[in-house]
Scaffold this motif. Structure first.
Motif, PDB file in Angstrom:
ATOM      1  N   SER A  75      75.362  30.435  51.477  1.00  0.00           N
ATOM      2  CA  SER A  75      74.810  30.207  50.229  1.00  0.00           C
ATOM      3  C   SER A  75      76.106  29.701  49.289  1.00  0.00           C
ATOM      4  O   SER A  75      77.257  30.102  49.649  1.00  0.00           O
ATOM      5  CB  SER A  75      74.156  31.396  49.463  1.00  0.00           C
ATOM      6  OG  SER A  75      75.024  32.633  49.389  1.00  0.00           O
ATOM      7  N   VAL A  76      75.711  29.146  48.042  1.00  0.00           N
ATOM      8  CA  VAL A  76      76.759  29.000  47.156  1.00  0.00           C
ATOM      9  C   VAL A  76      75.862  29.104  45.629  1.00  0.00           C
ATOM     10  O   VAL A  76      74.718  29.216  45.691  1.00  0.00           O
ATOM     11  CB  VAL A  76      77.102  27.249  47.030  1.00  0.00           C
ATOM     12  CG1 VAL A  76      78.068  27.164  48.244  1.00  0.00           C
ATOM     13  CG2 VAL A  76      76.130  26.245  47.002  1.00  0.00           C
ATOM     14  N   GLY A  77      76.740  29.479  44.841  1.00  0.00           N
ATOM     15  CA  GLY A  77      75.943  29.656  43.402  1.00  0.00           C
ATOM     16  C   GLY A  77      77.066  30.019  42.434  1.00  0.00           C
ATOM     17  O   GLY A  77      78.317  29.854  42.715  1.00  0.00           O
ATOM     18  N   HIS A 137      77.952  32.812  38.775  1.00  0.00           N
ATOM     19  CA  HIS A 137      77.475  34.082  38.230  1.00  0.00           C
ATOM     20  C   HIS A 137      78.301  34.285  36.985  1.00  0.00           C
ATOM     21  O   HIS A 137      79.457  33.571  36.620  1.00  0.00           O
ATOM     22  CB  HIS A 137      78.029  35.068  39.379  1.00  0.00           C
ATOM     23  CG  HIS A 137      79.630  35.086  39.571  1.00  0.00           C
ATOM     24  ND1 HIS A 137      80.204  34.347  40.226  1.00  0.00           N
ATOM     25  CD2 HIS A 137      80.513  36.444  39.112  1.00  0.00           C
ATOM     26  CE1 HIS A 137      81.379  34.526  40.292  1.00  0.00           C
ATOM     27  NE2 HIS A 137      81.382  36.052  39.421  1.00  0.00           N
ATOM     28  N   CYS A 197      80.871  31.431  43.361  1.00  0.00           N
ATOM     29  CA  CYS A 197      80.569  32.462  44.730  1.00  0.00           C
ATOM     30  C   CYS A 197      80.245  31.535  45.778  1.00  0.00           C
ATOM     31  O   CYS A 197      79.397  30.537  45.652  1.00  0.00           O
ATOM     32  CB  CYS A 197      79.660  33.572  44.402  1.00  0.00           C
ATOM     33  SG  CYS A 197      77.969  33.153  43.682  1.00  0.00           S
ATOM     34  N   ASN A 226      78.801  32.675  50.038  1.00  0.00           N
ATOM     35  CA  ASN A 226      78.563  33.697  50.882  1.00  0.00           C
ATOM     36  C   ASN A 226      77.840  33.174  52.352  1.00  0.00           C
ATOM     37  O   ASN A 226      77.431  32.017  52.496  1.00  0.00           O
ATOM     38  CB  ASN A 226      77.374  34.570  50.264  1.00  0.00           C
ATOM     39  CG  ASN A 226      77.671  35.289  49.100  1.00  0.00           C
ATOM     40  OD1 ASN A 226      77.649  34.589  47.971  1.00  0.00           O
ATOM     41  ND2 ASN A 226      78.040  36.533  49.153  1.00  0.00           N
ATOM     42  N   THR A 244      75.122  39.473  53.794  1.00  0.00           N
ATOM     43  CA  THR A 244      75.688  38.191  52.912  1.00  0.00           C
ATOM     44  C   THR A 244      76.869  38.444  52.451  1.00  0.00           C
ATOM     45  O   THR A 244      77.230  38.549  51.120  1.00  0.00           O
ATOM     46  CB  THR A 244      74.682  37.954  51.811  1.00  0.00           C
ATOM     47  OG1 THR A 244      74.484  38.959  50.764  1.00  0.00           O
ATOM     48  CG2 THR A 244      73.468  37.647  52.142  1.00  0.00           C
ATOM     49  N   TYR A 262      83.383  36.077  45.428  1.00  0.00           N
ATOM     50  CA  TYR A 262      83.039  35.878  44.099  1.00  0.00           C
ATOM     51  C   TYR A 262      84.447  35.606  43.318  1.00  0.00           C
ATOM     52  O   TYR A 262      85.323  36.573  43.252  1.00  0.00           O
ATOM     53  CB  TYR A 262      82.414  36.959  43.500  1.00  0.00           C
ATOM     54  CG  TYR A 262      80.899  37.004  43.851  1.00  0.00           C
ATOM     55  CD1 TYR A 262      80.395  36.765  45.101  1.00  0.00           C
ATOM     56  CD2 TYR A 262      80.025  38.042  42.921  1.00  0.00           C
ATOM     57  CE1 TYR A 262      79.044  36.679  45.147  1.00  0.00           C
ATOM     58  CE2 TYR A 262      78.716  38.142  43.320  1.00  0.00           C
ATOM     59  CZ  TYR A 262      78.332  37.586  44.469  1.00  0.00           C
ATOM     60  OH  TYR A 262      76.949  37.679  45.028  1.00  0.00           O
ATOM     61  N   VAL A 268      73.725  36.783  38.871  1.00  0.00           N
ATOM     62  CA  VAL A 268      74.180  35.927  40.229  1.00  0.00           C
ATOM     63  C   VAL A 268      72.903  34.822  40.366  1.00  0.00           C
ATOM     64  O   VAL A 268      71.740  35.211  40.704  1.00  0.00           O
ATOM     65  CB  VAL A 268      74.513  36.523  41.249  1.00  0.00           C
ATOM     66  CG1 VAL A 268      75.252  35.543  42.340  1.00  0.00           C
ATOM     67  CG2 VAL A 268      75.583  37.540  41.029  1.00  0.00           C
ATOM     68  N   THR A 319      72.036  32.137  42.749  1.00  0.00           N
ATOM     69  CA  THR A 319      72.505  31.578  44.405  1.00  0.00           C
ATOM     70  C   THR A 319      71.674  30.636  44.943  1.00  0.00           C
ATOM     71  O   THR A 319      70.171  30.929  44.687  1.00  0.00           O
ATOM     72  CB  THR A 319      72.458  32.714  45.340  1.00  0.00           C
ATOM     73  OG1 THR A 319      73.422  33.790  44.706  1.00  0.00           O
ATOM     74  CG2 THR A 319      73.119  32.439  46.497  1.00  0.00           C
ATOM     75  N   TYR A 350      70.556  29.598  48.713  1.00  0.00           N
ATOM     76  CA  TYR A 350      70.572  29.603  49.884  1.00  0.00           C
ATOM     77  C   TYR A 350      70.051  28.422  50.838  1.00  0.00           C
ATOM     78  O   TYR A 350      69.169  27.712  50.620  1.00  0.00           O
ATOM     79  CB  TYR A 350      69.820  30.814  50.601  1.00  0.00           C
ATOM     80  CG  TYR A 350      70.333  32.106  50.191  1.00  0.00           C
ATOM     81  CD1 TYR A 350      71.596  32.837  50.906  1.00  0.00           C
ATOM     82  CD2 TYR A 350      70.126  32.893  49.074  1.00  0.00           C
ATOM     83  CE1 TYR A 350      72.006  34.023  50.525  1.00  0.00           C
ATOM     84  CE2 TYR A 350      70.533  34.209  48.686  1.00  0.00           C
ATOM     85  CZ  TYR A 350      71.678  34.739  49.514  1.00  0.00           C
ATOM     86  OH  TYR A 350      72.042  35.761  48.973  1.00  0.00           O
TER      87      TYR A 350
END
Length: 245
Positions: A51-53, A55, A86, A88, A104, A108, A239, A241, A243
């Motif tokens: 995943s990318v995101g 936060h 972030c 994961n 996960t 961060y 956050v 995210t 996935y």
């Protein structure tokens, strides 16, 4: 919750609703002629993903009313949010039809702009508190029934974190570890070759993350008084995210 935190929740929730709504509009076209993508994806015992995101990190400061020998009283706040990044990995283990256990681990990267003000004189200091967190989230995922190529879900879990940022002899320093309770919601979208899952997670720190023992600035009372004025500082995060599973 303060106004800034609630505003952040509303913005991220609105973004999630927009993403889900846009997908619904697209999937609504020719539904009767559309086959289900990846019909057996949820039957696997375990699978991997990433995943990318983005936060935001927040502090809730509790002051203790400390007054220096010179009559100074300092107050600390975080006036605004700064977006962070972030990334994961994902290990998902199927417990049953509706429940999955997810691990996960990731990183961060973020920062907090902290403002410190003296009550009487109006003197002000600022500090940019950067952080690079190793996170180890464990979540229990409860999914609803699948409807064509989407399936909503909620999560609850815990998240230990470890700050690997080198901190200088500044006004405030944080502890190297923290512990969060988390909850969130999202939706699985079944695409032809993978699942795409936008998710919002809310993270609530359980303890004081402020480092009170500061021998590094014992000879700098103008800095030490800031830490002495705080009883505790509790971390919170929101956050968003995406996935790919």
């Amino acid at each position: 919750m303060n106004h800034r935190f609630l505003t952040s929740l509303r913005l991220l929730s609105a973004l999630m609703a927009l993403i889900i709504g846009s997908h619904g509009d697209l999937s609504g076209q020719n539904l009767n002629d559309k086959l289900m993508n990846r019909p057996y994806a949820d039957l696997r015992r375990w699978h991997l993903g990433f995943s990318v995101g983005i936060h935001t990190q927040d502090f809730t400061f509790t002051h203790n009313g400390f007054t220096s020998e010179n009559g100074e009283q300092w107050f600390v706040e975080q006036p605004a949010f700064q977006p962070g990044f972030c990334v994961n990995g994902l290990i998902d283990y199927r417990l049953g039809t509706y429940f999955n256990l997810r691990f996960t681990p990731g990183m961060y990267f973020g920062n907090r702009d902290i403002t410190m003000r003296e009550y009487n004189s109006g003197a002000e200091h600022r500090q940019n508190l950067k952080s690079a967190l190793i996170v180890l989230p464990f979540d229990l995922k409860f999914s609803g029934l699948r409807y064509r190529n989407s399936r909503p879900y909620i999560t609850a879990g815990v998240m230990p974190t470890f700050n690997v940022t080198k901190q200088n002899n500044d006004y405030l320093r944080t502890k190297t570890s923290d512990f969060f309770l988390t909850c969130g919601f999202g939706c699985d979208f079944y695409l032809p070759y993978f699942k795409f899952n936008p998710e919002i997670k809310f993270c609530f720190g359980l303890g004081d993350n402020l480092l009170h023992d500061r021998p590094d600035i014992a000879e700098e009372p103008e800095k030490l008084i800031i830490t002495q004025s705080l009883k505790k500082a509790v971390s919170r995060m929101v956050v968003l995210t995406f996935y790919f599973e």
